[in-house]
Design an enzyme around this catalytic site. Structure first.
Site, PDB file in Angstrom:
ATOM      1  N   PRO A   1       6.931  -4.548  22.251  1.00 42.32           N
ATOM      2  CA  PRO A   1       6.110  -5.752  22.465  1.00 42.32           C
ATOM      3  C   PRO A   1       6.559  -6.930  21.601  1.00 42.32           C
ATOM      4  CG  PRO A   1       4.721  -3.797  22.287  1.00 42.32           C
ATOM      5  CD  PRO A   1       6.109  -3.350  21.986  1.00 42.32           C
TER       6      PRO A   1
ATOM      7  N   GLY B   1      12.621  -3.494  15.924  1.00 40.88           N
ATOM      8  CA  GLY B   1      11.181  -3.298  15.850  1.00 40.88           C
ATOM      9  C   GLY B   1      10.654  -2.805  17.181  1.00 40.88           C
TER      10      GLY B   1
ATOM     11  N   CYS C   1      13.151   5.609  15.550  1.00 39.58           N
ATOM     12  CA  CYS C   1      13.264   4.986  16.875  1.00 39.58           C
ATOM     13  C   CYS C   1      13.950   5.921  17.868  1.00 39.58           C
ATOM     14  CB  CYS C   1      14.052   3.694  16.762  1.00 39.58           C
ATOM     15  SG  CYS C   1      15.621   3.934  15.919  1.00 39.58           S
TER      16      CYS C   1
ATOM     17  N   LYS D   1      13.668 -11.323   7.205  1.00 37.44           N
ATOM     18  CA  LYS D   1      12.203 -11.165   7.204  1.00 37.44           C
ATOM     19  C   LYS D   1      11.920  -9.666   7.383  1.00 37.44           C
ATOM     20  CE  LYS D   1       8.563 -10.753   8.963  1.00 37.44           C
ATOM     21  NZ  LYS D   1       7.686  -9.614   8.558  1.00 37.44           N
ATOM     22  N   PRO D   2      11.720  -8.953   6.247  1.00 38.74           N
ATOM     23  CA  PRO D   2      11.424  -7.517   6.375  1.00 38.74           C
ATOM     24  C   PRO D   2       9.981  -7.274   6.796  1.00 38.74           C
ATOM     25  CG  PRO D   2      11.565  -8.162   4.045  1.00 38.74           C
ATOM     26  CD  PRO D   2      11.758  -9.420   4.859  1.00 38.74           C
TER      27      PRO D   2
ATOM     28  N   TRP E   1      25.576   1.592  17.258  1.00 45.01           N
ATOM     29  CA  TRP E   1      24.191   2.074  17.385  1.00 45.01           C
ATOM     30  C   TRP E   1      23.401   1.098  18.247  1.00 45.01           C
ATOM     31  CZ3 TRP E   1      21.480   6.341  15.703  1.00 45.01           C
ATOM     32  CH2 TRP E   1      20.092   6.271  15.849  1.00 45.01           C
TER      33      TRP E   1
ATOM     34  N   GLU F   1      16.917  -4.219  18.925  1.00 43.89           N
ATOM     35  CA  GLU F   1      16.938  -2.761  18.746  1.00 43.89           C
ATOM     36  C   GLU F   1      15.488  -2.326  18.791  1.00 43.89           C
ATOM     37  OE1 GLU F   1      19.612  -0.961  18.456  1.00 43.89           O
ATOM     38  OE2 GLU F   1      21.140  -2.404  17.895  1.00 43.89           O
TER      39      GLU F   1
ATOM     40  N   ILE G   1       0.846  -1.208   0.000  1.00 38.52           N
ATOM     41  CA  ILE G   1       0.000   0.000   0.000  1.00 38.52           C
ATOM     42  C   ILE G   1       0.877   1.252   0.000  1.00 38.52           C
ATOM     43  CG2 ILE G   1      -1.712   1.296   1.393  1.00 38.52           C
ATOM     44  CD1 ILE G   1      -2.735  -1.506   2.282  1.00 38.52           C
TER      45      ILE G   1
ATOM     46  N   GLU H   1       6.197   5.826  23.475  1.00 39.10           N
ATOM     47  CA  GLU H   1       6.680   6.141  22.130  1.00 39.10           C
ATOM     48  C   GLU H   1       5.488   6.334  21.188  1.00 39.10           C
ATOM     49  OE1 GLU H   1       8.357   2.924  19.744  1.00 39.10           O
ATOM     50  OE2 GLU H   1       9.993   4.270  19.174  1.00 39.10           O
TER      51      GLU H   1
ATOM     52  N   TRP I   1       9.779  -1.133   9.238  1.00 37.71           N
ATOM     53  CA  TRP I   1       9.409  -0.473   7.986  1.00 37.71           C
ATOM     54  C   TRP I   1       9.915   0.954   7.864  1.00 37.71           C
ATOM     55  CZ3 TRP I   1       6.999   3.593  10.064  1.00 37.71           C
ATOM     56  CH2 TRP I   1       6.308   3.410  11.255  1.00 37.71           C
TER      57      TRP I   1
HETATM   58  N1  LIG Z   1      16.272   0.778  17.867  1.00 36.60           N
HETATM   59  C1  LIG Z   1      16.293   0.847  16.562  1.00 36.60           C
HETATM   60  O1  LIG Z   1      17.338   0.888  15.936  1.00 36.60           O
HETATM   61  C2  LIG Z   1      14.991   0.856  15.799  1.00 36.60           C
HETATM   62  C3  LIG Z   1      15.021   1.086  14.430  1.00 36.60           C
HETATM   63  C4  LIG Z   1      13.808   1.110  13.720  1.00 36.60           C
HETATM   64  C5  LIG Z   1      12.605   0.885  14.396  1.00 36.60           C
HETATM   65  N2  LIG Z   1      12.613   0.659  15.716  1.00 36.60           N
HETATM   66  C6  LIG Z   1      11.351   0.439  16.443  1.00 36.60           C
HETATM   67  O2  LIG Z   1      10.471  -0.335  15.645  1.00 36.60           O
HETATM   68  C7  LIG Z   1       9.111  -0.014  15.909  1.00 36.60           C
HETATM   69  C8  LIG Z   1       8.368   0.213  14.614  1.00 36.60           C
HETATM   70  O3  LIG Z   1       8.613  -0.816  13.737  1.00 36.60           O
HETATM   71  P1  LIG Z   1       7.511  -1.932  13.434  1.00 36.60           P
HETATM   72  O4  LIG Z   1       6.149  -1.371  13.642  1.00 36.60           O
HETATM   73  O5  LIG Z   1       7.868  -2.523  12.127  1.00 36.60           O
HETATM   74  O6  LIG Z   1       7.765  -2.964  14.591  1.00 36.60           O
HETATM   75  P2  LIG Z   1       7.073  -4.380  14.782  1.00 36.60           P
HETATM   76  O7  LIG Z   1       7.609  -4.904  16.043  1.00 36.60           O
HETATM   77  O8  LIG Z   1       5.635  -4.321  14.583  1.00 36.60           O
HETATM   78  O9  LIG Z   1       7.628  -5.227  13.548  1.00 36.60           O
HETATM   79  C9  LIG Z   1       9.006  -5.404  13.317  1.00 36.60           C
HETATM   80  C10 LIG Z   1       9.219  -6.696  12.572  1.00 36.60           C
HETATM   81  O10 LIG Z   1       8.881  -7.785  13.422  1.00 36.60           O
HETATM   82  C11 LIG Z   1       8.015  -8.678  12.724  1.00 36.60           C
HETATM   83  N3  LIG Z   1       7.195  -9.380  13.721  1.00 36.60           N
HETATM   84  C12 LIG Z   1       6.009  -8.988  14.255  1.00 36.60           C
HETATM   85  N4  LIG Z   1       5.568  -9.906  15.136  1.00 36.60           N
HETATM   86  C13 LIG Z   1       6.494 -10.894  15.178  1.00 36.60           C
HETATM   87  C14 LIG Z   1       6.616 -12.104  15.920  1.00 36.60           C
HETATM   88  N5  LIG Z   1       5.691 -12.497  16.797  1.00 36.60           N
HETATM   89  N6  LIG Z   1       7.721 -12.863  15.718  1.00 36.60           N
HETATM   90  C15 LIG Z   1       8.679 -12.483  14.854  1.00 36.60           C
HETATM   91  N7  LIG Z   1       8.600 -11.367  14.108  1.00 36.60           N
HETATM   92  C16 LIG Z   1       7.529 -10.561  14.276  1.00 36.60           C
HETATM   93  C17 LIG Z   1       7.244  -7.762  11.783  1.00 36.60           C
HETATM   94  O11 LIG Z   1       6.648  -8.491  10.753  1.00 36.60           O
HETATM   95  C18 LIG Z   1       8.365  -6.845  11.316  1.00 36.60           C
HETATM   96  O12 LIG Z   1       9.139  -7.459  10.306  1.00 36.60           O
HETATM   97  C19 LIG Z   1       9.178   1.227  16.762  1.00 36.60           C
HETATM   98  O13 LIG Z   1       8.927   0.873  18.099  1.00 36.60           O
HETATM   99  C20 LIG Z   1      10.600   1.697  16.627  1.00 36.60           C
HETATM  100  O14 LIG Z   1      11.084   2.445  17.690  1.00 36.60           O
HETATM  101  C21 LIG Z   1      13.776   0.614  16.432  1.00 36.60           C
HETATM  102  C1  LIG Z   2      19.893   6.620  12.306  1.00 31.51           C
HETATM  103  N1  LIG Z   2      18.729   6.532  11.471  1.00 31.51           N
HETATM  104  C2  LIG Z   2      19.122   6.659  10.098  1.00 31.51           C
HETATM  105  C3  LIG Z   2      17.831   7.585  11.882  1.00 31.51           C
HETATM  106  C4  LIG Z   2      18.107   5.231  11.572  1.00 31.51           C
HETATM  107  C5  LIG Z   2      17.701   4.912  12.943  1.00 31.51           C
HETATM  108  C6  LIG Z   2      16.964   3.643  13.012  1.00 31.51           C
HETATM  109  C7  LIG Z   2      15.786   3.830  13.843  1.00 31.51           C
HETATM  110  O1  LIG Z   2      14.727   4.234  13.502  1.00 31.51           O
HETATM  111 NA    NA Z   3       3.640   0.145   2.097  1.00 34.54          NA
END
Ligand SMILES: NC(=O)c1ccc[n+]([C@@H]2O[C@H](COP(=O)([O-])OP(=O)(O)OC[C@H]3O[C@@H](n4cnc5c(N)ncnc54)[C@H](O)[C@@H]3O)[C@@H](O)[C@H]2O)c1
Ligand SMILES: C[N+](C)(C)CCCC=O
Ligand code: NA
Length: 505
Positions: free
Chosen positions: A241, A238, A295, A185-186, A460, A260, A31, A394, A161
């Site tokens: 939770p 991610g 994040c 697994k993205p 990081w 992370e 989407i 957050e 994402w």
């Molecule tokens: N610390 C960092 O570097 C960093 C970077 C980017 C995003 N984030 C965090 O990520 C979150 C947003 O990303 P999001 O919404 O994609 O997170 P999310 O936890 O919903 O999903 C992340 C990934 O986990 C997978 N996933 C979901 N449930 C799962 C399960 N039960 N078992 C295995 N895999 C599973 C999803 O399909 C996805 O690929 C925010 O909280 C953000 O702060 C952190």
């Molecule tokens: C450093 N960047 C490019 C902001 C990526 C951080 C990853 C978390 O969202």
């Molecule tokens: Na999309």
């Protein structure tokens, strides 16, 4: 540079060096958050596909073309991947923008970071060859000990994402540099560019099974990867939770994880800033960049009372000036949120803040000139109390909450008043004060007189509930290596003499 018109590729799962239809043949819609339209689809993997991919990865480790490579040989693949990504930069940036909603120029700059990251880990892969076997000096001459750094094995990489191809690269590049075989697994919300990485790997001739890419839902594709007994490690970025679920599932198999997770990072602004406009711009960038979905977003502004009125006045002027538009427009600075779910979640955070007594100083709603797409205005919230949800949780959207302080002690206490510990920023001319804050901040990253710049050479990651383990730099390579101690008895003609020797008749 003109933004290109492109064809949306349709891909299958990337397993064992080729495109394969998922066993259950299911697909998920892709989407565009700017239009709410379905512009393509992605394959939806399930446990059956995970098992096929894990077997392919294990075979790759056992074959000479991947399992016996030197770091220098792997570096060639990484550099070839970097070159292909660079060749496709405009197209990949456009795909990322359509899939994720981030402004095109941000997406293009992410692609530059992807290229740099693959090249950087190519250098580290080469350097690994001379560090593969190192001697550890002992206090005895009768033994010799060496430490070997070898690939950890088959690794599962699960990514979010918000920086789709960049977060993928932060894991794939070091994992391949170390010599692991990986299953990526993205996020199902933005997988298109990660699938293109599969095509690039195919084109550069990466040995089959070294990298496998399984798109799909978290509970259908991610969860079986975590609990697969033949996956040696999970590296996850991610939400908190999901991190808890992954750590719990991995614990059943004593499988190592790096996590992370999210954050609620502070930016502390003193009245001795170098320049009001420069400080205001860093404050906005720290929270509204990437449509506020970072994040490490410094989403809690902790502002010295003495400059609060003039700082906030100027901040509002700058905020009003932010161009909100379709992210493919050249000078867009704020695009839509990733999904309807995220859009509704962020609006709910704003209405709860209002109900709890905070003031929406600016924004708080969808921009009036855009009636389609998951857009939310950049939002500034004042009269915030530390018991409020908006202070504690957050948001992952363009929402900045503000609290004022009088003393340094009060500022430190407010900065650390969070369950998270990813980033923290301080803006002040007084470098000794910046030093004191650097020590006091409970975080994995500190920014002085800026917020968010991130380079691939330093580590990081966070502490507290922002997770553990470090990505980027040399630290990330360590995530994918097994440290093996090898101890040899060299005085082979001398008996060990622990047991009494039976008499020789
Ligand atoms: N610390 C960092 O570097 C960093 C970077 C980017 C995003 N984030 C965090 O990520 C979150 C947003 O990303 P999001 O919404 O994609 O997170 P999310 O936890 O919903 O999903 C992340 C990934 O986990 C997978 N996933 C979901 N449930 C799962 C399960 N039960 N078992 C295995 N895999 C599973 C999803 O399909 C996805 O690929 C925010 O909280 C953000 O702060 C952190
Ligand atoms: C450093 N960047 C490019 C902001 C990526 C951080 C990853 C978390 O969202
Ligand atoms: Na999309």
């Amino acid at each position: 540079m003109a933004i290109p018109n492109i064809r949306i590729p349709s891909r299958q799962l990337f397993i064992d060096g080729e495109w394969r239809e998922p066993v259950k043949k299911n697909r998920l819609p892709a989407i565009n958050p700017a239009t709410e339209e379905i512009f393509g689809d992605i394959p939806a993997a399930t446990a059956e596909d995970v098992d096929i991919a894990v077997k392919a990865a294990r075979r790759a480790l056992g074959r000479d073309d991947w399992g016996s490579t030197t770091g220098a040989q792997r570096a060639k693949y990484l550099r070839a991947i970097a070159a292909k990504v660079l060749e496709r930069r405009p197209e990949l940036a456009t795909l990322e923008t359509i899939d994720n909603g981030k402004p095109w120029f941000e997406a293009a700059s992410d692609i530059d970071d992807v290229v740099a990251c693959f090249e950087y880990y190519a250098d580290l892969a080469e350097a690994l060859d001379s560090k593969k076997k190192t001697e550890v000096k002992l206090h005895l001459d009768s033994f010799k000990t060496h430490v070997f750094r070898e690939p950890l094995g088959v690794v599962g990489l699960i990514t979010p994402w918000n920086y789709p191809l960049l977060m993928t690269t932060w894991k794939v590049a070091p994992a391949l540099a170390a010599g692991c075989a990986a299953i990526l697994k993205p996020s199902e919300l933005a997988s298109i560019t990660s699938l293109e990485l599969g095509e690039i790997c195919r084109e550069v001739g990466l040995p089959p099974g070294a990298l496998n890419i399984l798109t799909g839902l978290g509970h259908e594709a991610g969860s079986p990867l975590v609990s697969h007994p033949d996956v040696d490690k999970i590296a996850f970025t991610g939400s908190g939770p999901t991190g808890v679920k992954i750590m719990t599932a991995a614990a059943q198999l004593v499988k190592p994880v790096t996590l992370e997770l999210g954050g609620k990072s502070p930016i502390v602004v003193f009245d001795d800033i170098h320049d009001l406009d420069i400080a205001v711009e860093w404050t906005l960038f720290g929270c509204f960049w990437t449509n506020g979905q970072i994040c490490s977003a410094t989403s809690r502004l902790i502002l010295q009372e003495t400059i609060a009125p003039q700082f906030l006045d100027r901040l509002l002027e700058w905020t009003k000036n932010i161009k909100i538009s379709d992210p493919l427009e050249e000078d867009c600075k704020l695009g839509p949120l990733i999904s309807r779910g995220q859009y509704e979640k962020v609006l709910k955070f704003i209405s709860t803040a209002k109900n709890e007594g905070a003031t929406i100083l600016y924004g708080g709603d969808r921009p009036q000139h855009l009636n389609k797409g998951y857009y939310i205005q950049p939002t500034v919230i004042t009269d915030v109390d530390t018991s409020m949800e908006i202070w504690k949780e957050e948001v992952f959207g363009p929402v900045l909450c503000v609290k004022t302080f009088k003393t340094e002690e009060e500022a430190i206490a407010l900065a650390n008043d969070t369950k998270y510990g990813l980033g923290a920023a301080i803006l002040s001319k007084d470098l000794e004060r910046c030093e004191r804050f650097t020590k006091a901040f409970q975080s994995g990253i500190v920014w002085i007189n800026c917020s968010q710049p991130c380079f691939w050479q330093p580590p990081w990651g966070g502490k507290k509930r922002s997770g553990f383990g470090r990505e980027l730099g040399e630290w990330s390579l360590e995530n994918y290596l097994n440290i093996k101690q090898v101890t040899q008895y060299v005085s082979t003609d001398e008996p060990w003499a622990f047991y009494k020797s039976p008499s020789k008749l």
